[in-house]
Design a protein around this motif. Structure first.
Motif, PDB file in Angstrom:
ATOM      1  N   LEU A 190      45.357  46.574  44.962  1.00  0.00           N
ATOM      2  CA  LEU A 190      44.351  46.312  45.999  1.00  0.00           C
ATOM      3  C   LEU A 190      44.335  47.336  47.133  1.00  0.00           C
ATOM      4  O   LEU A 190      43.544  47.208  48.064  1.00  0.00           O
ATOM      5  CB  LEU A 190      44.577  44.914  46.590  1.00  0.00           C
ATOM      6  N   SER A 191      45.207  48.333  47.078  1.00  0.00           N
ATOM      7  CA  SER A 191      45.288  49.368  48.120  1.00  0.00           C
ATOM      8  C   SER A 191      45.404  48.765  49.519  1.00  0.00           C
ATOM      9  O   SER A 191      44.717  49.197  50.446  1.00  0.00           O
ATOM     10  CB  SER A 191      44.075  50.313  48.048  1.00  0.00           C
ATOM     11  N   THR A 192      46.238  47.763  49.645  1.00  0.00           N
ATOM     12  CA  THR A 192      46.431  47.125  50.945  1.00  0.00           C
ATOM     13  C   THR A 192      47.898  46.724  51.108  1.00  0.00           C
ATOM     14  O   THR A 192      48.677  46.799  50.159  1.00  0.00           O
ATOM     15  CB  THR A 192      45.499  45.903  51.114  1.00  0.00           C
ATOM     16  N   ALA A 212      41.363  45.969  54.854  1.00  0.00           N
ATOM     17  CA  ALA A 212      40.718  46.632  53.719  1.00  0.00           C
ATOM     18  C   ALA A 212      41.352  46.207  52.401  1.00  0.00           C
ATOM     19  O   ALA A 212      42.571  46.158  52.266  1.00  0.00           O
ATOM     20  CB  ALA A 212      40.816  48.138  53.884  1.00  0.00           C
ATOM     21  N   HIS A 270      40.696  47.025  48.121  1.00  0.00           N
ATOM     22  CA  HIS A 270      39.956  47.792  47.126  1.00  0.00           C
ATOM     23  C   HIS A 270      40.421  47.350  45.753  1.00  0.00           C
ATOM     24  O   HIS A 270      41.621  47.355  45.472  1.00  0.00           O
ATOM     25  CB  HIS A 270      40.199  49.293  47.321  1.00  0.00           C
ATOM     26  N   ASN A 317      41.364  47.979  42.375  1.00  0.00           N
ATOM     27  CA  ASN A 317      41.731  49.090  41.505  1.00  0.00           C
ATOM     28  C   ASN A 317      41.864  48.682  40.044  1.00  0.00           C
ATOM     29  O   ASN A 317      41.743  49.529  39.165  1.00  0.00           O
ATOM     30  CB  ASN A 317      43.043  49.719  41.979  1.00  0.00           C
TER      31      ASN A 317
END
Length: 128
Positions: A57-59, A92, A94, A96
């Protein structure tokens, strides 16, 4: 039977909603799950969870509290899933690896088709 050990993040927002992700691949494609993944050798479950959430999730998350361990027999393997209540440290997100995601209120938790092992967690969340 093959044994798989994973961790799952039950991410809650300030309104108490739960973050759910939809699988985009494999035998269980289109089913919903809590984000997470396999624990690598030498990792604690909490370290694995933070790493998996960064990858998926790039978090960044805070691992707030252990919730439960789910034991479930899928046709091809036995799953041991350590589940933790978590909160986001950054806003944020994202996707992935997943094809979709939703924030679900308590009364919406049964509105998606969860992976079989995840239904045990849904029961705990609805009761709690």
């Amino acid at each position: 039977m093959k044994q798989i050990k994973v961790v799952a993040a039950i991410i809650r927002d300030a309104d108490g909603r739960i973050f759910a992700t939809q699988r985009g691949y494999g035998e269980w494609k289109d089913y919903w799950e809590f984000p997470g993944g396999k624990v690598e050798p030498g990792e604690t479950p909490e370290e694995a969870l933070k790493r998996e959430i960064r990858e998926e999730l790039s978090t960044e998350i805070n691992v707030d509290e252990f919730l439960c361990t789910v034991e479930y027999d899928y046709p091809a393997f036995h799953l041991t899933m350590h589940c933790y209540l978590c909160s986001l440290l950054t806003e944020a997100l994202h996707l992935n690896e997943h094809e979709a995601a939703r924030w679900l209120a308590n009364d919406e938790l049964e509105s998606v088709e969860w992976l079989p092992a995840d239904w045990q967690i849904i029961g705990l969340l609805k009761d709690g």
